[in-house]
Scaffold this active site. Structure first.
Site, PDB file in Angstrom:
ATOM      1  N   SER A 182       1.828  -5.602  15.857  1.00  0.00           N
ATOM      2  CA  SER A 182       1.007  -6.799  15.686  1.00  0.00           C
ATOM      3  C   SER A 182       1.900  -8.030  15.631  1.00  0.00           C
ATOM      4  O   SER A 182       3.102  -7.951  15.395  1.00  0.00           O
ATOM      5  CB  SER A 182       0.178  -6.690  14.421  1.00  0.00           C
ATOM      6  OG  SER A 182       1.006  -6.360  13.343  1.00  0.00           O
ATOM      7  N   ASP A 229      -9.085  -7.422   1.832  1.00  0.00           N
ATOM      8  CA  ASP A 229      -8.057  -6.439   2.150  1.00  0.00           C
ATOM      9  C   ASP A 229      -8.379  -5.173   1.369  1.00  0.00           C
ATOM     10  O   ASP A 229      -7.909  -4.990   0.261  1.00  0.00           O
ATOM     11  CB  ASP A 229      -6.684  -7.000   1.756  1.00  0.00           C
ATOM     12  CG  ASP A 229      -5.555  -6.284   2.481  1.00  0.00           C
ATOM     13  OD1 ASP A 229      -5.840  -5.337   3.237  1.00  0.00           O
ATOM     14  OD2 ASP A 229      -4.396  -6.672   2.275  1.00  0.00           O
TER      15      ASP A 229
END
Lengths: 514, 514
Positions: free
Chosen positions: B207, B269
């Site tokens: 990423s 998260d």
């Protein structure tokens, strides 16, 4: 050492003609001199500052200099209005630090309960437009699954304190509220004149339709101005003991208006949020005695007595903690009240009841008398148990009608179109029998497709109610519209679902559902 | 009977130069001929149709005919790209019917659990851009508080099936993944060359930085092109056994990309969403053996062994159900790995380790060897327990460095600026003692303010790690920036919090935290 406010050149404010609803939206150039837009993606948040003003806004990016140049920041209509600084003046723009209260929202998502001060901080940030729509959704959804009693109280209190708070000279201030969902249920417009004619103070604020074909404010607007602010409202109530106005202009619960703007597109509808929404407005309105109407029926918002009881307990609990005398009654929500659905048609029903017209809908009359009776019993000078007789007396004598005319005069005549839609068609029974069910949701849907509440004269007039005998081909209701395509769409909708259930029995099973 | 599509005149498509990120946004005139915008408020949803194409979009309203006229509909950049119909062509516009799968989201909010087909429908609507950002937030938050094992499996599977699915000739395809949060932790760039040099297939996608100063893709981009699609990736892996590319171009989990775009602004998260995100990508990438690195430390994502164990079990559970061999190890996350923070500085660390430079950071070398050893043990032809020795052999012999050069050549040289920021300053110790703690979060923050990852050569070089002796006035680290205001802001941030804790002891308490 430079501070964050002076480290980048400020940008010139430019007004961008975009209505972005509740959310503050700003536009910057991809070549902006003040930010590096490439580090932002759409829907990032930025902070604008000029003098002591601060605005949090969602960021969009453009490559079109004619829209927003590199040394400019474009403010969409709501952001421009709220920032309230002139075009061409300079503002500094920095990446936004999320409001601190968002940490509490994240804690709630993780399953923690929130303190009153955390909830207060959330509501305070909400009404100062510091939350994005996504962040509001986060708060609503985290609270939708579970909310403690203390959280509910804190939310109600914080919402009540966030806007206008009305004070009244009279120690008794009565109010009524229905949770909605039943077409034609315009009892407030009969109850307020009766109660006001008796002499009790009843400063009624109502909502406009959100998903229904008419709210009480929309229907009252056929007869009178309803966009009335707090000061004018006080004068009207002093003169008439009551009023029938739109709550939006009084700003009783700005937080609720914001929460609803996100609840609606998500179709969120939880008991706790409903109670906090209603009770915060009643607290802010200074009500001392509140009657709540919970219609129960197969296509009502509440479909069982158990659901209604749970909701009743919540209202009673919050009312007790805040010192409001709350009475909750369940009513028949199995079918529409009255004949009309849509502002003009519903206003006709109301005026027929007030004028004691023999053709007036008896269910609207009876329900209104029953609610008014409860409210009149709050008068310490009235002998216990005589509320209903007193209410009927005020209605039958024409005193209620006169009081309504007085209220209409005080609010000012409306300049609405009051004629009915000229494009009409009837929906017929497909078989002989008795009407055994009417789908309130489908009738609401059809009346909205026909144009209500935007076209005040659009809507539906019912000819048959539950228990009525019908013959095949006999009209069940008439649809009124102004626009051909809307008329046609309503006809298509009614063809696929008339909203009526006809039972092929020789006698009706029951005249009204429980 | 007219259908809903033809009842209103169609509108001419006009491209509006507004980057609205993930969300489809369209603009109509308040005088629009096709809709009655006054019944919509900002952020209502509409449906565009032309031929067989359908687009759901959020609606903004304008009064500015030069932006969008009454017979036009303005499509913002992402909406224009996705609708893929030319400017000036005609589209019908109607109020949007919300995607059916939203009913499942509402059920989840009410506390129900969802079936695999309901979750599949949600993911399918997501990747076809049928959800607004608010609706995505609703799904994420409703799942954030509670998700059953079955829901987690269904979500992982649905996300894996939503994008590109890679197939490999080799029956063993190894991969590694770190959950992130530790500055400088670029082990993949050492591990992949070692493992590929040994001959195992390791098609690594990484990423870019989201909230950190550098992702592996950003760091690799200093050395080679990383914007590589699926076909090219296959060719590179066939030639080199491995690759180090950005996952975004391969489209392994478009649903995850969309969910992350909403998770990020909300700072959501959760363990379940993290596991579904990672495992869906590994499933789609065709991995058979996966090593997961969970750094634990006071300022890491995981702060205790108990948290790490819970997460480990979730990874193992999902891996087992989908037939991926998953091994999870916890590692020291008490401080950065290596000396550099920021793409160029981290790439320098990596190349120093691969080149066996005596000044190379030993922690990065040792951790990479340990991870590579685990992966090499998946080779059935390798004698059990010799993974570490084999990894060290490949590194010390220069085989790993040669493999890295081969991978860089196959991916193509990068055209990034590789010089370091010219505006530098050092942050000094305020007292004598030993470094007892380093705040990873604060170093990440400072490196980002300094310009990383946008400026590849911006960042921080550490001179001291935990356990090192320092004297007052001795430099702890050096900051590199290109922009004066960013340099100044970083200095201000470092002044308020250096990220270093210095303990006034005569001997260090421990050289590395557990």
């Amino acid at each position: 050492m430079n501070s964050i406010d002076t480290s980048r050149p400020p940008l010139k404010i430019r007004r961008v003609n975009l209505d972005t609803g509740r959310e503050n939206v700003v536009v910057i150039s991809r070549q902006s001199k003040a930010l590096r837009p490439e580090i932002f993606r759409g829907f990032s948040r930025v902070e604008l500052r000029r003098n002591s003003r601060v605005l949090l806004a969602t960021l969009l990016i453009t490559d079109d200099d004619s829209l927003v140049g590199p040394d400019e920041i474009g403010l969409s209509e709501p952001a421009f209005r709220r920032f309230a600084e002139p075009s061409g003046s300079l503002a500094t723009v920095t990446p936004a630090v999320p409001p601190e209260s968002l940490e509490a929202v994240r804690a709630k998502i993780r399953g923690q309960t929130l303190s009153a001060s955390e909830i207060g901080a959330i509501i305070n940030d909400l009404i100062h437009y510091r939350y994005s729509d996504m962040e509001i959704a986060a708060f609503l959804i985290s609270s939708a699954s579970f909310m403690t009693s203390d959280e509910l109280l804190a939310l109600t209190g914080a919402m009540a304190q966030a806007g206008t708070q009305l004070k009244w000279a009279n120690p008794i201030v009565v109010d009524k509220h229905c949770i909605g969902g039943i077409p034609g249920n315009r009892t407030s417009m009969v109850v307020v004149p009766i109660v006001a004619a008796h002499g009790l103070t009843i400063p009624k604020t109502s909502s406009r339709a959100i998903t229904s074909p008419a709210g009480t404010a929309d229907t009252m607007e056929v007869l009178a101005r309803v966009n009335v602010g707090a000061d004018e409202m006080k004068a009207i109530v002093e003169a008439c003991n009551g009023c029938l106005i739109w709550g939006g202009h009084v700003n009783l619960s700005p937080a609720d208006d914001i929460l609803i703007s996100v609840e609606r597109p998500l179709s969120l509808d939880t008991r706790e949020q409903m109670v906090a929404s209603i009770m915060s407005k009643k607290l802010a309105a200074g009500s001392t005695h509140l009657l709540i109407d919970l219609p129960v029926g197969p296509t009502a918002k509440l479909t069982s007595g158990i659901e209604a009881m749970r909701l009743r307990k919540l209202f009673e609990f919050v009312g007790d903690r805040f010192g409001i005398s709350v009475e909750v009654i369940t009513t028949d929500g199995s079918q529409p009240i009255g004949y009309g659905i849509g502002p003009v048609l519903e206003a006709q029903d109301v005026m027929a009841v007030l004028a004691n017209d023999p053709a007036a809908p008896q269910d609207l009359r009876e329900k209104s008398l029953r609610l008014a009776a409860h409210l009149l019993e709050y008068d310490p000078n009235l002998r216990g148990g005589t509320g209903y007789i007193r209410a009927r007396e005020l209605l039958d004598s024409g005193a209620a009608l006169r009081q309504m005319q007085k209220i209409i005069d005080a609010q000012g005549r409306s300049d609405c179109r009051t004629e009915l839609g000229t494009l009409t068609f009837d929906v017929m029974a497909a078989s002989d029998g008795f009407v055994s069910g009417i789908d309130c949701l489908q009738l609401n849907r059809l009346a909205r497709i026909a144009g209500a509440p935007l076209d005040q004269g659009a809507g539906i007039r019912l000819f048959k109610k539950i228990g009525d005998r019908v013959e095949s081909g006999e009209p069940l209701y008439r649809v009124y519209a102004f626009d051909k395509s809307e008329r046609d769409l309503t006809a298509a909708g009614a063809k696929s679902n008339t909203a009526y259930t006809i039972e092929n029995a020789t006698t009706p099973r029951n005249k009204t559902a429980p």
